[in-house]
Design a protein around this motif. Structure first.
Motif, PDB file in Angstrom:
ATOM      1  N   ARG A  57      -0.334  11.005   3.498  1.00 47.67           N
ATOM      2  CA  ARG A  57      -0.173   9.679   2.887  1.00 47.67           C
ATOM      3  C   ARG A  57       1.042   8.945   3.459  1.00 47.67           C
ATOM      4  O   ARG A  57       1.013   7.728   3.661  1.00 47.67           O
ATOM      5  N   MET A  58       2.128   9.677   3.729  1.00 54.89           N
ATOM      6  CA  MET A  58       3.296   9.067   4.369  1.00 54.89           C
ATOM      7  C   MET A  58       2.934   8.540   5.751  1.00 54.89           C
ATOM      8  O   MET A  58       3.396   7.460   6.167  1.00 54.89           O
ATOM      9  N   ALA A  59       2.134   9.309   6.490  1.00 57.24           N
ATOM     10  CA  ALA A  59       1.740   8.876   7.830  1.00 57.24           C
ATOM     11  C   ALA A  59       0.976   7.554   7.763  1.00 57.24           C
ATOM     12  O   ALA A  59       1.186   6.654   8.581  1.00 57.24           O
ATOM     13  N   GLY A  60       0.104   7.420   6.778  1.00 57.09           N
ATOM     14  CA  GLY A  60      -0.630   6.169   6.613  1.00 57.09           C
ATOM     15  C   GLY A  60       0.290   5.004   6.308  1.00 57.09           C
ATOM     16  O   GLY A  60       0.141   3.903   6.867  1.00 57.09           O
ATOM     17  N   LEU A  97       2.117   4.000   9.478  1.00 53.92           N
ATOM     18  CA  LEU A  97       1.270   3.232  10.384  1.00 53.92           C
ATOM     19  C   LEU A  97       1.205   1.766   9.960  1.00 53.92           C
ATOM     20  O   LEU A  97       1.253   0.859  10.802  1.00 53.92           O
ATOM     21  N   ALA A  98       1.108   1.541   8.655  1.00 51.64           N
ATOM     22  CA  ALA A  98       1.081   0.163   8.159  1.00 51.64           C
ATOM     23  C   ALA A  98       2.395  -0.555   8.477  1.00 51.64           C
ATOM     24  O   ALA A  98       2.402  -1.700   8.950  1.00 51.64           O
ATOM     25  N   MET A  99       3.517   0.107   8.241  1.00 47.94           N
ATOM     26  CA  MET A  99       4.810  -0.500   8.536  1.00 47.94           C
ATOM     27  C   MET A  99       4.989  -0.719  10.032  1.00 47.94           C
ATOM     28  O   MET A  99       5.476  -1.766  10.479  1.00 47.94           O
ATOM     29  N   GLY A 100       4.585   0.273  10.831  1.00 45.72           N
ATOM     30  CA  GLY A 100       4.715   0.155  12.278  1.00 45.72           C
ATOM     31  C   GLY A 100       3.915  -1.006  12.838  1.00 45.72           C
ATOM     32  O   GLY A 100       4.378  -1.718  13.740  1.00 45.72           O
ATOM     33  N   ALA A 101       2.707  -1.209  12.314  1.00 43.71           N
ATOM     34  CA  ALA A 101       1.893  -2.329  12.776  1.00 43.71           C
ATOM     35  C   ALA A 101       2.568  -3.662  12.471  1.00 43.71           C
ATOM     36  O   ALA A 101       2.581  -4.579  13.304  1.00 43.71           O
ATOM     37  N   ALA A 102       3.155  -3.768  11.281  1.00 43.23           N
ATOM     38  CA  ALA A 102       3.848  -5.002  10.907  1.00 43.23           C
ATOM     39  C   ALA A 102       5.064  -5.247  11.788  1.00 43.23           C
ATOM     40  O   ALA A 102       5.288  -6.365  12.277  1.00 43.23           O
ATOM     41  N   LEU A 103       5.867  -4.222  12.016  1.00 42.71           N
ATOM     42  CA  LEU A 103       7.071  -4.379  12.824  1.00 42.71           C
ATOM     43  C   LEU A 103       6.733  -4.652  14.288  1.00 42.71           C
ATOM     44  O   LEU A 103       7.351  -5.504  14.934  1.00 42.71           O
ATOM     45  N   PHE A 104       5.742  -3.944  14.806  1.00 39.17           N
ATOM     46  CA  PHE A 104       5.387  -4.121  16.214  1.00 39.17           C
ATOM     47  C   PHE A 104       4.832  -5.518  16.450  1.00 39.17           C
ATOM     48  O   PHE A 104       5.115  -6.153  17.470  1.00 39.17           O
ATOM     49  N   GLY A 105       4.053  -6.028  15.487  1.00 42.48           N
ATOM     50  CA  GLY A 105       3.466  -7.349  15.645  1.00 42.48           C
ATOM     51  C   GLY A 105       4.494  -8.464  15.669  1.00 42.48           C
ATOM     52  O   GLY A 105       4.255  -9.525  16.250  1.00 42.48           O
ATOM     53  N   MET A 106       5.669  -8.223  15.038  1.00 40.49           N
ATOM     54  CA  MET A 106       6.687  -9.269  14.959  1.00 40.49           C
ATOM     55  C   MET A 106       7.934  -8.958  15.785  1.00 40.49           C
ATOM     56  O   MET A 106       8.891  -9.728  15.773  1.00 40.49           O
ATOM     57  N   ARG A 107       7.907  -7.839  16.517  1.00 43.37           N
ATOM     58  CA  ARG A 107       9.109  -7.442  17.257  1.00 43.37           C
ATOM     59  C   ARG A 107       9.485  -8.454  18.323  1.00 43.37           C
ATOM     60  O   ARG A 107      10.653  -8.812  18.484  1.00 43.37           O
ATOM     61  N   LEU A 112       0.423   2.380  -2.482  1.00 42.68           N
ATOM     62  CA  LEU A 112      -1.020   2.208  -2.373  1.00 42.68           C
ATOM     63  C   LEU A 112      -1.708   3.493  -1.933  1.00 42.68           C
ATOM     64  O   LEU A 112      -2.747   3.886  -2.486  1.00 42.68           O
ATOM     65  N   PHE A 113      -1.104   4.178  -0.965  1.00 43.98           N
ATOM     66  CA  PHE A 113      -1.714   5.398  -0.433  1.00 43.98           C
ATOM     67  C   PHE A 113      -1.375   6.637  -1.255  1.00 43.98           C
ATOM     68  O   PHE A 113      -1.935   7.707  -1.015  1.00 43.98           O
ATOM     69  N   GLY A 114      -0.449   6.529  -2.203  1.00 44.78           N
ATOM     70  CA  GLY A 114      -0.095   7.667  -3.037  1.00 44.78           C
ATOM     71  C   GLY A 114       0.989   8.556  -2.454  1.00 44.78           C
ATOM     72  O   GLY A 114       1.183   9.679  -2.934  1.00 44.78           O
ATOM     73  N   ALA A 115       1.718   8.073  -1.421  1.00 44.21           N
ATOM     74  CA  ALA A 115       2.851   8.842  -0.917  1.00 44.21           C
ATOM     75  C   ALA A 115       3.961   8.910  -1.962  1.00 44.21           C
ATOM     76  O   ALA A 115       4.754   9.846  -2.000  1.00 44.21           O
ATOM     77  N   VAL A 116       4.033   7.896  -2.826  1.00 47.61           N
ATOM     78  CA  VAL A 116       4.908   7.866  -3.984  1.00 47.61           C
ATOM     79  C   VAL A 116       4.059   7.526  -5.190  1.00 47.61           C
ATOM     80  O   VAL A 116       3.203   6.643  -5.126  1.00 47.61           O
ATOM     81  N   THR A 117       4.270   8.225  -6.300  1.00 43.17           N
ATOM     82  CA  THR A 117       3.470   8.003  -7.500  1.00 43.17           C
ATOM     83  C   THR A 117       4.343   7.471  -8.634  1.00 43.17           C
ATOM     84  O   THR A 117       5.573   7.469  -8.547  1.00 43.17           O
ATOM     85  N   ARG A 118       3.702   7.047  -9.699  1.00 41.62           N
ATOM     86  CA  ARG A 118       4.445   6.598 -10.875  1.00 41.62           C
ATOM     87  C   ARG A 118       5.280   7.725 -11.468  1.00 41.62           C
ATOM     88  O   ARG A 118       6.362   7.493 -12.014  1.00 41.62           O
TER      89      ARG A 118
END
Length: 518
Positions: free
Chosen positions: A449-452, A455-465, A502-508
């Motif tokens: 779940r952390m890997a997912g 990937l989401a963060m990396g896509a955002a950063l790479f797109g705006m780098r 969203l992916f459950g890497a951190v829960t309530r």
């Protein structure tokens, strides 16, 4: 208070100290740049800084906390306090002798740290002078770390984590004063700063000593080789050396860097950026996890021992994975915005960014190595930890040397990352052989779940780098660039936090534990 919440509080304080230390380093870069004077100062600062980092990140805790905890349980607070007083005075005597040796042999110490200066007598002599001025810092910080370890054993880690914050604040004030005095030669600035380093060590000692006054039975005592002190030397010495593994890897990389002009400074500034996220990871996990695991080991509770280890790995990687990705993707704009001012120019930003990009690959391994080494320390297996650390230093030296010849200064960072990976893997193999390395289902699931989320963060950063690099390309060097970089990092953090939820890497349930409800 839950383990996760304790780690978060101590980690936050430690991270604030790292931020203050980072501000200090930005001011050093502006004052000294990355030329021969900066190289000389940073080589001189490397040895006391190695001691400080080793001690502040669990070096004394690893050897002292399990023994002190056991003595308190078996013989009471007063007996444990007397032992601590004897050991503290013995430490002071040993460190005084070490300081005397370094004062006499400072020139040889420079070559041990940076052999490339053998052919540069001017830089070597300046570095030796600066070592003589800065190294007495070790006396103050060693005694402070010892008292901080006792506070940790009493589950009072917060004062020990706060002390470096006051030290960094003091050094920032000294740098601000030096910057206001016009006409000072860089060599003079470096000498004043080296003297201030020594003063800061005794400031840290004063802060921790005030907090340690209430420890039962603790007082000044004549040093003697009691059975308990012998046990501390037998187990604590290797534990202290093993705790220095990550710092010794940087020393090995510094040796390689010393053969390239300004690369010692580039490595130092890149390492400071690399260490910043470890303020949340290594320090917090080490200070809070070790007492917990030592208690579980004393009780013979293997299941809870392994559970504490897995939860610590989970927390460490939750922070280290996105931090590594962000540092790798944004290495150049970070170096430009944070360091490129005053005597620190564009070439220095490029060199720092190249080393930082390579170092970022090792950040998750550094976090894992910190956690796994605590498992060996809690069981009194410091010699095994020492062996794995020595192996990692050799890997670092060899890999950095070879890769620097192939790809230039970037190879210094990549070689260090390979050393950190070798350290984490070798620790895992040793623990697995002893039945103390078992990844549970929850950790395996959370890693995916952390890997997912990464990937989401990396896509955002790479797109705006490219947009960020274009915006800071004009080098306005003002608050606008800093604000842009901060906003960009905040955006990446927000994307990661949202994806992690969203992916459950951190829960309530995890968030409730941080609030003290878990």
């Amino acid at each position: 208070m839950s383990l996760m919440r304790s780690a978060a509080i101590v980690g936050l304080v430690a991270a604030l100290s790292r931020v203050a230390g980072f501000v200090r380093d930005v001011m050093i870069a502006a004052a000294l740049g990355a030329g021969p004077v900066a190289d000389a100062f940073l080589v001189a600062f490397r040895l006391p800084n190695l001691v400080r980092r080793t001690l502040s990140e669990g070096g004394f805790e690893a050897g002292l906390v399990p023994l002190y905890t056991r003595l308190r349980a078996e013989r009471g607070d007063e007996a444990a306090g007397r032992f601590a007083g004897e050991a503290l005075m013995g430490l002071v005597v040993l460190v005084l002798a070490l300081v005397a040796v370094v004062q006499v042999a400072a020139g040889g110490v420079v070559l041990l740290l940076a052999g490339g200066y053998a052919g540069d007598p001017g830089t070597r002599e300046l570095a030796a002078t600066l070592i003589r001025l800065a190294f007495p810092f070790v006396l103050g910080v060693s005694a402070a770390a010892f008292l901080g370890a006792l506070l940790t054993a009493h589950r009072r880690a917060l004062p020990a984590a706060l002390a470096p914050l006051t030290v960094n604040a003091g050094l920032i004030l000294v740098l601000a004063a030096l910057n206001r005095i016009g006409g000072l030669a860089p060599e003079t600035r470096a000498m004043w700063l080296a003297a201030a380093v020594t003063g800061s060590g005794f400031v840290q000692l004063a802060v921790v000593a005030v907090a340690a006054r209430g420890i039962p039975g603790l007082g000044l005592a004549r040093p003697r080789l009691s059975p308990e002190v012998r046990r501390l030397l037998a187990h604590g010495g290797p534990a202290l050396a093993a705790s220095a593994a990550a710092q010794l890897m940087i020393v090995a990389a510094t040796q390689v860097a010393s053969f390239t002009p300004s690369a010692v400074s580039w490595l130092y500034y890149a390492d400071r950026l690399f260490q910043l996220p470890l303020g949340f990871v290594g320090v917090a996990v080490g200070l809070v996890l070790l007492p917990e695991m030592a208690a579980r080991e004393a009780e013979g509770d293997r299941a809870r021992f392994l559970d504490a280890q897995n939860r610590a790995l989970e927390a460490a990687l939750l922070l280290a994975l996105p931090a590594a990705l962000a540092l790798g993707l944004l290495a150049y704009p970070i170096a430009v915005v944070l360091f490129q001012r005053g005597a620190f120019g564009p070439v220095d930003s490029t060199g720092t960014a190249l080393i930082l990009a390579g170092l970022s690959l090792g950040l998750p391994f550094a976090a894992v190595g910190k956690v796994l080494s605590q498992s060996l320390f809690a069981r009194g297996r410091a010699r095994a930890a020492l062996a794995t650390g020595g192996f990692a230093v050799l890997v670092t030296a060899a890999a950095a040397f070879v890769l620097a010849e192939i790809v230039g200064v970037a190879g210094i960072g990549i070689g260090t990352a390979l050393g950190l990976a070798a350290h984490a893997v070798s620790l895992g193999l040793v623990l697995a052989a002893e039945g103390l390395w078992r990844v549970d289902a929850r950790l395996r699931e959370r890693l995916g779940r952390m890997a997912g989320a990464c990937l989401a963060m990396g896509a955002a950063l790479f797109g705006m780098r490219d947009l960020l690099q274009g915006l800071v390309g004009s080098l306005r060097q003002g608050w606008i660039d800093t604000l842009l970089l901060g906003g960009f990092c905040a955006l990446g953090l927000a994307v990661y936090a949202g994806a992690a939820l969203l992916f459950g890497a951190v829960t309530r349930a995890d968030l409730a534990a941080l609030r003290g409800r878990g």
